[in-house]
Write an enzyme that holds these catalytic residues in place. Sequence first.
Site, mmCIF file in Angstrom:
data_model
loop_
_atom_site.group_PDB
_atom_site.id
_atom_site.type_symbol
_atom_site.label_atom_id
_atom_site.label_comp_id
_atom_site.label_asym_id
_atom_site.label_seq_id
_atom_site.Cartn_x
_atom_site.Cartn_y
_atom_site.Cartn_z
ATOM 1 N N GLY A 47 0.818 -1.207 0.000
ATOM 2 C CA GLY A 47 0.000 0.000 0.000
ATOM 3 C C GLY A 47 0.850 1.255 0.000
ATOM 4 N N SER A 48 0.202 2.403 -0.109
ATOM 5 C CA SER A 48 0.926 3.658 -0.271
ATOM 6 C C SER A 48 1.749 4.034 0.953
ATOM 7 C CB SER A 48 -0.052 4.787 -0.615
ATOM 8 O OG SER A 48 -1.015 4.954 0.418
ATOM 9 N N ASP B 10 3.393 -2.423 8.303
ATOM 10 C CA ASP B 10 2.379 -2.400 7.263
ATOM 11 C C ASP B 10 1.444 -1.223 7.506
ATOM 12 O OD1 ASP B 10 0.886 -3.143 5.064
ATOM 13 O OD2 ASP B 10 0.471 -5.181 5.769
ATOM 14 N N ALA C 140 -2.746 0.389 6.943
ATOM 15 C CA ALA C 140 -4.114 -0.069 7.215
ATOM 16 C C ALA C 140 -5.082 0.875 6.526
ATOM 17 C CB ALA C 140 -4.385 -0.126 8.711
ATOM 18 N N LYS D 62 -7.974 -4.090 6.533
ATOM 19 C CA LYS D 62 -6.928 -4.047 5.520
ATOM 20 C C LYS D 62 -7.427 -4.755 4.266
ATOM 21 C CE LYS D 62 -2.726 -5.037 6.635
ATOM 22 N NZ LYS D 62 -2.276 -3.908 5.791
ATOM 23 N N GLY D 63 -6.734 -4.524 3.162
ATOM 24 C CA GLY D 63 -7.081 -5.206 1.925
ATOM 25 C C GLY D 63 -7.480 -4.281 0.796
ATOM 26 N N GLU E 193 -0.728 -10.406 3.592
ATOM 27 C CA GLU E 193 -0.430 -9.499 4.702
ATOM 28 C C GLU E 193 -0.717 -10.166 6.042
ATOM 29 O OE1 GLU E 193 -1.204 -5.075 2.783
ATOM 30 O OE2 GLU E 193 -2.921 -6.246 3.466
#
Length: 240
Positions: free
Chosen positions: A29-30, A83, A85, A96-97, A105
């Site tokens: 993710g970003s 990670d 969220a 998440k996702g 993840e």
Amino acid sequence: MSNDDWKRQAAEQALTYVEDGMKLGLGTGSTAAKFVELLGAKVKAGLKVVCVPTSEATRAQAAALGIPLTTLDETPALDLTVDGADEVDEELRLIKGGGGALLREKIVAVASDRVVIIADNSKLVETLGRFPLPLEVVPFGLAATEQLIIKLAADTGCEGEVKLRKGTDGKPFVTDNGNHILDCAFDAIEDPEALDDSLKLVPGLVETGLFLGIADVGIIAGPKGVEVLSGIEIDFEEDE
């Protein structure tokens, strides 16, 4: 400052948890990409780590930065995963996702001694569910799987539109594992544990985007600076 700046601030704070010789999980993710970028600079300067990426996109970014990579088959126990969220609540429960990598993840996070979540303050919520909950499902029997998901979710008080995620080409989005994603617009998930337990009764569902009891630390950056959370109660009053 922008959300992009705050994401970088959170990523910088997460770097303080990284020690030489660690085995790391790299999120997707970003916001996680900011951490990978900063970690790459540290590796170039001499930091010794080995990392497991949670998606092919993260793998490509890390490899381009010269970060040493491994797999969970080769390195099944990790020291730390960092990670992002899509949502974080006051108990460090997560959705998440959004990037479609929730299964990998979660596997990587659970294989880690500690999980640090980094986010800008727009991801901090009182009640999970404003962000549609992603569910990774197998393509076979999709309509039947969707119907059962809707029924079981309603039994736990969660109702709303359930949509098959599409890619930019208009075709069903395919995860790195060859599965599809159903996005569930429940608006408010009052009992995430009950919903998660119920959904896991669905045979065609591979994994949910609810990450419960997994995160150890949340690093949230925003107008007030950087907050480091450990499941404590959060003040949700509007900034003056």
